[in-house]
Design a protein around this motif. Sequence first.
Motif, short mmCIF file in Angstrom:
data_model
loop_
_atom_site.label_atom_id
_atom_site.label_comp_id
_atom_site.label_asym_id
_atom_site.label_seq_id
_atom_site.Cartn_x
_atom_site.Cartn_y
_atom_site.Cartn_z
N UNK A 1 0.90 -1.16 0.53
CA UNK A 1 -0.26 -0.09 0.25
C UNK A 1 0.87 1.11 -0.40
N UNK A 2 0.33 1.79 -0.33
CA UNK A 2 1.40 3.27 -0.97
C UNK A 2 0.27 4.11 -1.26
N UNK A 3 0.38 5.74 -0.61
CA UNK A 3 -0.45 7.12 -0.40
C UNK A 3 -0.06 8.06 -0.90
N UNK A 4 -0.50 8.63 -2.24
CA UNK A 4 0.08 9.74 -3.11
C UNK A 4 -1.06 11.03 -2.07
N UNK A 5 -0.73 12.20 -1.41
CA UNK A 5 -1.29 13.12 -0.80
C UNK A 5 -1.64 14.02 -2.36
N UNK A 6 -2.72 14.41 -1.88
CA UNK A 6 -3.49 14.82 -3.64
C UNK A 6 -3.92 17.05 -2.67
N UNK A 7 -3.42 17.75 -3.50
CA UNK A 7 -4.43 19.44 -3.42
C UNK A 7 -5.84 19.17 -3.78
N UNK A 8 -6.47 18.56 -5.09
CA UNK A 8 -7.87 18.52 -5.29
C UNK A 8 -8.25 19.67 -6.17
N UNK A 9 -6.95 20.20 -6.59
CA UNK A 9 -7.09 21.17 -7.87
C UNK A 9 -6.08 20.02 -9.22
N UNK A 10 -6.14 21.00 -10.01
CA UNK A 10 -6.09 20.90 -11.33
C UNK A 10 -4.42 20.32 -11.26
N UNK A 11 -3.76 20.88 -10.25
CA UNK A 11 -2.11 20.31 -10.85
C UNK A 11 -1.92 19.09 -9.87
N UNK A 12 -3.23 18.36 -9.28
CA UNK A 12 -3.27 16.74 -9.61
C UNK A 12 -2.54 15.07 -9.91
N UNK A 13 -3.03 16.01 -11.72
CA UNK A 13 -2.92 15.06 -12.64
C UNK A 13 -1.25 14.89 -12.29
N UNK A 14 -0.32 15.51 -12.25
CA UNK A 14 1.22 15.06 -12.26
C UNK A 14 1.40 14.72 -11.10
N UNK A 15 1.08 15.39 -10.13
CA UNK A 15 1.15 14.67 -8.25
C UNK A 15 0.89 13.10 -8.81
N UNK A 16 -0.24 12.80 -9.23
CA UNK A 16 -0.24 11.49 -9.22
C UNK A 16 1.11 10.76 -10.48
N UNK A 17 0.86 11.42 -11.33
CA UNK A 17 1.20 10.84 -12.49
C UNK A 17 3.25 10.35 -11.75
N UNK A 18 3.00 11.76 -10.75
CA UNK A 18 5.14 11.40 -10.55
C UNK A 18 4.77 10.61 -9.38
N UNK A 19 3.67 10.49 -8.85
CA UNK A 19 3.83 9.97 -7.09
C UNK A 19 3.61 7.99 -7.91
N UNK A 20 2.80 8.14 -9.39
CA UNK A 20 3.03 6.74 -9.36
C UNK A 20 4.21 5.67 -10.11
N UNK A 21 5.15 6.83 -11.04
CA UNK A 21 6.45 6.81 -11.92
C UNK A 21 7.34 6.32 -10.18
N UNK A 22 7.36 6.99 -9.20
CA UNK A 22 7.88 6.78 -8.31
C UNK A 22 7.83 5.23 -7.78
N UNK A 23 6.36 5.04 -7.41
CA UNK A 23 6.44 3.55 -6.86
C UNK A 23 6.70 2.35 -7.66
N UNK A 24 6.65 2.68 -9.49
CA UNK A 24 7.24 1.61 -10.33
C UNK A 24 8.92 2.30 -11.01
N UNK A 25 9.19 3.00 -10.27
CA UNK A 25 11.27 2.84 -10.35
C UNK A 25 11.88 2.18 -10.73
N UNK A 26 11.77 1.24 -9.22
CA UNK A 26 12.84 0.26 -10.11
C UNK A 26 12.44 -0.46 -10.82
N UNK A 27 11.13 -0.66 -11.75
CA UNK A 27 11.03 -1.57 -12.36
C UNK A 27 11.35 -1.18 -13.96
N UNK A 28 10.12 0.12 -14.03
CA UNK A 28 9.37 0.64 -14.91
C UNK A 28 9.73 2.40 -15.26
N UNK A 29 9.78 2.92 -16.35
CA UNK A 29 9.67 4.56 -16.04
C UNK A 29 8.28 4.79 -16.94
#
Length: 126
Positions: free
Chosen positions: A50-78
Amino acid sequence: MVFAFAYSVTVDWREDDEEIVRLFGKRLPNEVVEVVTTDKGLDITYNGQLHSIALTFTGKDRYITIRGFQELIRDKYEIRLFADSYFSDTHDFLILPNQQWEQLDARFPARCREMFRVIDNRLDFP
């Protein structure tokens, strides 16, 4: 570009953050990705962790989500952005195993820099 259409993940600037994670998760073979929205952001289960990504609930969240997901998978994928989609309200991304990106970067360095943008802290919808 047929390649982008067939293999990319397209994210609209208004996309639901949960859906972004689901779309990226579908592109990861043999990986289990589940996501739920909470009052603080997203809870993502990636391969049983389980991993949590804090969001601002604004338009900036798209890339917060993308960067957060990238961080989760970075050992295998980019995840990289197709550069041609940057100045649009929809961005196209390609997810590849790290080894594949390394091979492409070594074999076609100039072309890779021209075609793709690395996901960094400055990247957002224009």
